[in-house]
Design an enzyme around this catalytic site. Structure first.
Site, PDB file in Angstrom:
ATOM      1  N   ARG A 146       3.143  -0.099  -5.465  1.00 55.94           N
ATOM      2  CA  ARG A 146       3.158  -0.638  -4.395  1.00 55.94           C
ATOM      3  C   ARG A 146       1.772  -0.721  -4.095  1.00 55.94           C
ATOM      4  NH1 ARG A 146       6.896   1.539  -0.928  1.00 55.94           N
ATOM      5  NH2 ARG A 146       5.896   1.300   1.248  1.00 55.94           N
ATOM      6  N   GLU A 183      14.295 -19.173 -12.007  1.00 58.19           N
ATOM      7  CA  GLU A 183      13.572 -16.980 -12.472  1.00 58.19           C
ATOM      8  C   GLU A 183      12.988 -16.915 -13.618  1.00 58.19           C
ATOM      9  OE1 GLU A 183      13.235 -14.150 -10.613  1.00 58.19           O
ATOM     10  OE2 GLU A 183      13.497 -12.905 -12.723  1.00 58.19           O
ATOM     11  N   CYS A 195       0.819  -1.122   0.378  1.00 58.86           N
ATOM     12  CA  CYS A 195       0.393  -0.401  -0.185  1.00 58.86           C
ATOM     13  C   CYS A 195       0.709   1.153  -0.503  1.00 58.86           C
ATOM     14  CB  CYS A 195      -0.704   0.229   1.544  1.00 58.86           C
ATOM     15  SG  CYS A 195      -2.320  -1.480   1.072  1.00 58.86           S
ATOM     16  N   GLU A 233       4.143 -14.881 -13.122  1.00 59.39           N
ATOM     17  CA  GLU A 233       3.919 -13.902 -12.677  1.00 59.39           C
ATOM     18  C   GLU A 233       3.131 -13.061 -13.474  1.00 59.39           C
ATOM     19  OE1 GLU A 233       6.375 -11.392 -10.020  1.00 59.39           O
ATOM     20  OE2 GLU A 233       8.309 -11.926 -11.428  1.00 59.39           O
ATOM     21  N   LYS A 251       9.165 -15.347 -13.941  1.00 57.30           N
ATOM     22  CA  LYS A 251       8.366 -14.174 -14.785  1.00 57.30           C
ATOM     23  C   LYS A 251       7.236 -14.406 -15.811  1.00 57.30           C
ATOM     24  CE  LYS A 251      10.480 -11.665 -13.471  1.00 57.30           C
ATOM     25  NZ  LYS A 251      11.016 -11.752 -12.167  1.00 57.30           N
ATOM     26  N   ASN A 287      -0.669   1.700   5.355  1.00 58.21           N
ATOM     27  CA  ASN A 287       0.254   0.877   5.332  1.00 58.21           C
ATOM     28  C   ASN A 287       0.663   0.161   6.241  1.00 58.21           C
ATOM     29  OD1 ASN A 287       2.032  -0.567   3.965  1.00 58.21           O
ATOM     30  ND2 ASN A 287       3.665   1.207   3.604  1.00 58.21           N
ATOM     31  N   GLY A 288       0.240  -1.483   6.141  1.00 59.64           N
ATOM     32  CA  GLY A 288       1.071  -1.781   7.230  1.00 59.64           C
ATOM     33  C   GLY A 288      -0.130  -2.988   7.151  1.00 59.64           C
ATOM     34  N   TRP A 338      -2.875  -2.272  -1.161  1.00 56.33           N
ATOM     35  CA  TRP A 338      -2.773  -4.031  -1.352  1.00 56.33           C
ATOM     36  C   TRP A 338      -3.365  -4.808  -0.707  1.00 56.33           C
ATOM     37  CZ3 TRP A 338      -0.377  -8.087   0.228  1.00 56.33           C
ATOM     38  CH2 TRP A 338      -0.154  -9.313  -0.215  1.00 56.33           C
ATOM     39  N   LYS A 355       4.685  -4.360  -6.543  1.00 60.33           N
ATOM     40  CA  LYS A 355       5.974  -4.335  -6.450  1.00 60.33           C
ATOM     41  C   LYS A 355       6.944  -4.313  -5.324  1.00 60.33           C
ATOM     42  CE  LYS A 355       9.704  -3.238  -9.364  1.00 60.33           C
ATOM     43  NZ  LYS A 355      10.161  -4.368 -10.159  1.00 60.33           N
ATOM     44  N   HIS A 414      12.812 -37.735 -10.151  1.00 60.27           N
ATOM     45  CA  HIS A 414      12.277 -38.195  -8.877  1.00 60.27           C
ATOM     46  C   HIS A 414      11.176 -37.773  -8.393  1.00 60.27           C
ATOM     47  CE1 HIS A 414      16.484 -39.811  -7.970  1.00 60.27           C
ATOM     48  NE2 HIS A 414      17.191 -38.434  -8.234  1.00 60.27           N
TER      49      HIS A 414
HETATM   50  O1  M6R Z   1      12.333  -5.355  -3.593  1.00 59.16           O
HETATM   51  P1  M6R Z   1      12.674  -7.486  -3.558  1.00 59.16           P
HETATM   52  O2  M6R Z   1      14.099  -7.674  -4.513  1.00 59.16           O
HETATM   53  O3  M6R Z   1      13.187  -7.037  -2.292  1.00 59.16           O
HETATM   54  O4  M6R Z   1      11.620  -7.572  -3.707  1.00 59.16           O
HETATM   55  C1  M6R Z   1      11.136  -8.859  -3.782  1.00 59.16           C
HETATM   56  C2  M6R Z   1      10.485  -9.904  -4.549  1.00 59.16           C
HETATM   57  O5  M6R Z   1       8.973  -9.191  -4.168  1.00 59.16           O
HETATM   58  C3  M6R Z   1      10.692  -9.616  -5.658  1.00 59.16           C
HETATM   59  O6  M6R Z   1      11.745 -10.227  -6.741  1.00 59.16           O
HETATM   60  C4  M6R Z   1       9.094 -10.294  -6.676  1.00 59.16           C
HETATM   61  O7  M6R Z   1       9.538 -11.697  -6.229  1.00 59.16           O
HETATM   62  C5  M6R Z   1       9.180  -9.756  -8.385  1.00 59.16           C
HETATM   63  N1  M6R Z   1       7.672  -9.344  -8.732  1.00 59.16           N
HETATM   64  C6  M6R Z   1       9.533 -10.602  -9.318  1.00 59.16           C
HETATM   65  O8  M6R Z   1       9.433 -10.385 -10.649  1.00 59.16           O
END
Ligand code: M6R
Length: 614
Positions: free
Chosen positions: A27, A487, A2, A494, A491, A103-104, A77, A609, A510
């Site tokens: 956020r 990774e 947020c 998400e 990508k 926020n929190g 959020w 983000k 396995h």
């Molecule tokens: O800001 P940070 O690198 O600590 O964030 C960690 C994750 O929240 C962040 O990498 C998230 O997985 C991204 N959406 C990946 O694309």
């Protein structure tokens, strides 16, 4: 997560709040709302979904708020309660005189709610925040002083919060406070701004004050008063923000993600400037504050991170162990913080985070710091909360990353790990000199190689279209590229919502091999080197189960054509540096599939983000 904003001054407040929220959309973007002081009452406007929906709501109410010069805003959020209009902030008390944005997470909200209901509070939402509105309102009824009411109420709250509050009876006053959530006050001429993060205020002022936990700031147009939780006045620590306002533009690209993927060659060049001069000269990494003697003695490193940063950390482990012969543990921050771990003053703890605000990583860092470890932070935000905890701060300088899916910050983190590992290897003399030289020299060639990939994207687009109708997607690799498989899969899932998973290829047999049939794409990250032949055998095993085999490779081996139905070639690169090259086509595959499926690439559902809640 947020984002919160506030403004008090002489300017028309609504545009300032909306623009500030726009800068904080990274956020969260489940819903948005503002409260503005209009004549003799506070008006609240809210909308479900993206900020543009709130802007639409506001156009029909212009006449009500045109003259307003004080207000607060929120972009959400959702944590407690669905992302509906009712649950959108700002929240109020019974009479509507007090408004609050938060926020929190309020951890004891259930207990507080039960107590407040007994006193007559009528709850309208499912949020944890509403208890704070009622609690402060009750304290205000007793004290008739908003600052005092906030001071008393926050003593009863457990959890994390950044709060900004107005009360209709306190004509020109705004109060803000925080604990374990970021908040700063921007200082203008006869005006103040409150925000969760710098981008929301930087175009108005560079003069600012970061609040520390439990501090309470009271703002009127003329002045700002800072107190601690006991009500004692504190000296204000005003600083000049080391930021230039940047117009966040897509520069002609359809999405920020695509633009950020294309920025990667320059990001790498920028990081290397001043660090590698020639392959003969030692790496310069003045950011590392551990003495050479300490570095030589070091025999244990822990790296903590989340999401994409965790994958960068896993590659960091691989190369530090390989180059420096130091044992490295990597752990998701969210696990690290809830177990007994044996961090001590002899352990170097590395926190990796694009945002520098991720709550899990921040908490983990604080725990490690309390145990006396040297804290080295690798972050894209040198002004962040994590940076403020750092003993050594290694900024990755990728520039602002807007797209929720991290791309350029990941590559920047990888390059920082290479620099760090090579720097330590030179001090420890733990790696063959000729290998160090070749790694330094080849590192400087990586940007051109990524440019080659970016200038031949048609084949990647073709690959993305061919496999875009799949429900599941498997990525496999071995050795240093196992995290690349994770990774690549992250990508894809998400931003396209396809169920993608990365496996170490040797693990397929396995269990996961049971899922393979003619509908399952399996992408092998087949880079030449120590595990090439092994991965080839694992790919054969998958092919024998009729999987749709794809290779991402720097090999020109003709035999691959029999094994793989689709081959994506990347420029040649030595194995130890291959993760920086291999990830780029995988970012593009994810991007093109999501785009082809019509998904919201830059703001995928349910994500934010910066994840500032545990
Ligand atoms: O800001 P940070 O690198 O600590 O964030 C960690 C994750 O929240 C962040 O990498 C998230 O997985 C991204 N959406 C990946 O694309």
């Amino acid at each position: 997560m947020c984002g919160i904003v506030g403004y008090i001054g002489d300017k028309s407040v609504v545009d300032i709040l909306i623009d500030g929220l726009h800068q904080l959309e990274y956020r969260g973007y489940d819903s948005a709302g503002i409260a503005v002081k209009c004549e003799d009452k506070i008006n609240i406007y809210k909308a479900e979904g993206k900020l543009e929906n709130l802007s639409c709501v506001l156009t029909t109410h212009k006449s009500e708020y045109q003259k307003a010069t004080m207000g607060i805003g929120h972009i959400r959020w959702a944590t407690h309660g669905a992302p509906t209009v009712v649950n959108a902030h700002p929240h109020t008390c019974n009479c509507g005189n007090l408004v609050i944005v938060h926020n929190g997470i309020i951890e004891n909200f259930k207990e507080l709610r039960a107590q407040l209901e007994l006193k007559g509070a009528k709850f309208k939402t499912q949020t944890d925040t509403e208890v704070v509105a009622h609690l402060i309102a009750y304290k205000y009824a007793d004290t008739k002083d908003l600052t005092k009411a906030v001071q008393l109420a926050t003593k009863e709250i457990e959890g994390a919060y950044a709060l900004c509050i107005m009360h209709n009876e306190e004509k020109d006053k705004m109060v803000a406070t925080k604990r374990n959530a970021p908040l700063l006050v921007g200082i203008g001429e006869g005006e103040f701004y409150v925000a969760s993060d710098v981008p929301a205020i930087i175009k108005h002022t560079k003069k600012a004050m970061y609040l520390n936990d439990n501090e309470i700031v009271t703002l009127t147009k003329e002045k700002m008063v800072l107190i601690n939780s006991n009500g004692e006045e504190l000296q204000q620590k005003i600083e000049t923000l080391p930021w230039e306002p940047v117009a966040l533009s897509k520069m002609g690209y359809k999405h920020f993600m695509l633009k950020e993927i294309h920025e990667q060659p320059d990001v790498i060049r920028n990081i290397l400037v001043g660090k590698i001069h020639t392959s003969e000269e030692p790496i310069i990494l003045n950011e590392v504050k551990l003495t050479k003697e300490k570095l030589k003695e070091l025999n244990r490193i822990q790296i903590i991170a989340c999401g994409t940063s965790l994958h960068a950390a896993m590659i960091g482990k691989y190369i530090i162990e390989n180059f420096c012969s130091i044992a490295v543990d990597v752990e998701p921050s969210s696990e690290y913080i809830y177990r007994k771990n044996v961090t001590d003053s002899h352990t170097l703890v590395i926190g990796v985070s694009q945002s520098g605000e991720t709550a899990d990583t921040l908490t983990a860092i604080k725990q490690a710091k309390a145990k006396g470890s040297h804290i080295l932070i690798i972050t894209n935000r040198p002004d962040s909360a994590m940076a403020r905890e750092a003993d050594s701060l290694v900024p990755v300088s990728a520039g602002i990353e807007v797209s929720v899916a991290a791309t350029k910050s990941y590559v920047a983190q990888l390059v920082s790990f290479y620099l760090l590992a090579l720097y330590m290897a030179e001090i420890k003399e733990s790696l063959d000199e000729s290998l160090i030289k070749s790694l330094k020299s080849d590192l400087t060639q990586i940007p051109q190689k990524i440019e080659q990939i970016l200038s031949h994207k048609e084949r990647i687009l073709e690959c993305a279209k061919k496999y875009s109708n799949t429900k599941d997607f498997i990525y496999v690799a071995r050795g240093i590229n196992y995290p690349t498989a994770l990774e690549g899969a992250l990508k894809l899932k998400e931003i396209s919502y396809i169920n993608a998973t990365g496996y170490p290829a040797g693990e397929l047999k396995h269990g996961p091999i049971a899922m393979l049939d003619e509908s399952m794409p399996v992408l092998s990250i087949l880079m030449k080197g120590s595990v090439y032949e092994k991965l080839l055998s694992n790919s054969e095993e998958a092919k024998a189960r009729n999987a749709r085999m794809i290779a991402l490779t720097n090999s020109k081996d003709e035999k691959l054509k029999d094994l793989f139905e689709f081959i994506l070639e990347v420029p040649d690169v030595q194995e130890l540096l291959s993760p920086i090259i291999a990830i780029v086509p995988l970012q593009l595959i994810a991007y093109y599939i999501a785009e082809y499926l019509g998904k919201d690439v830059d703001q995928p559902r349910n994500l934010a983000k910066s994840v500032t809640v545990e």
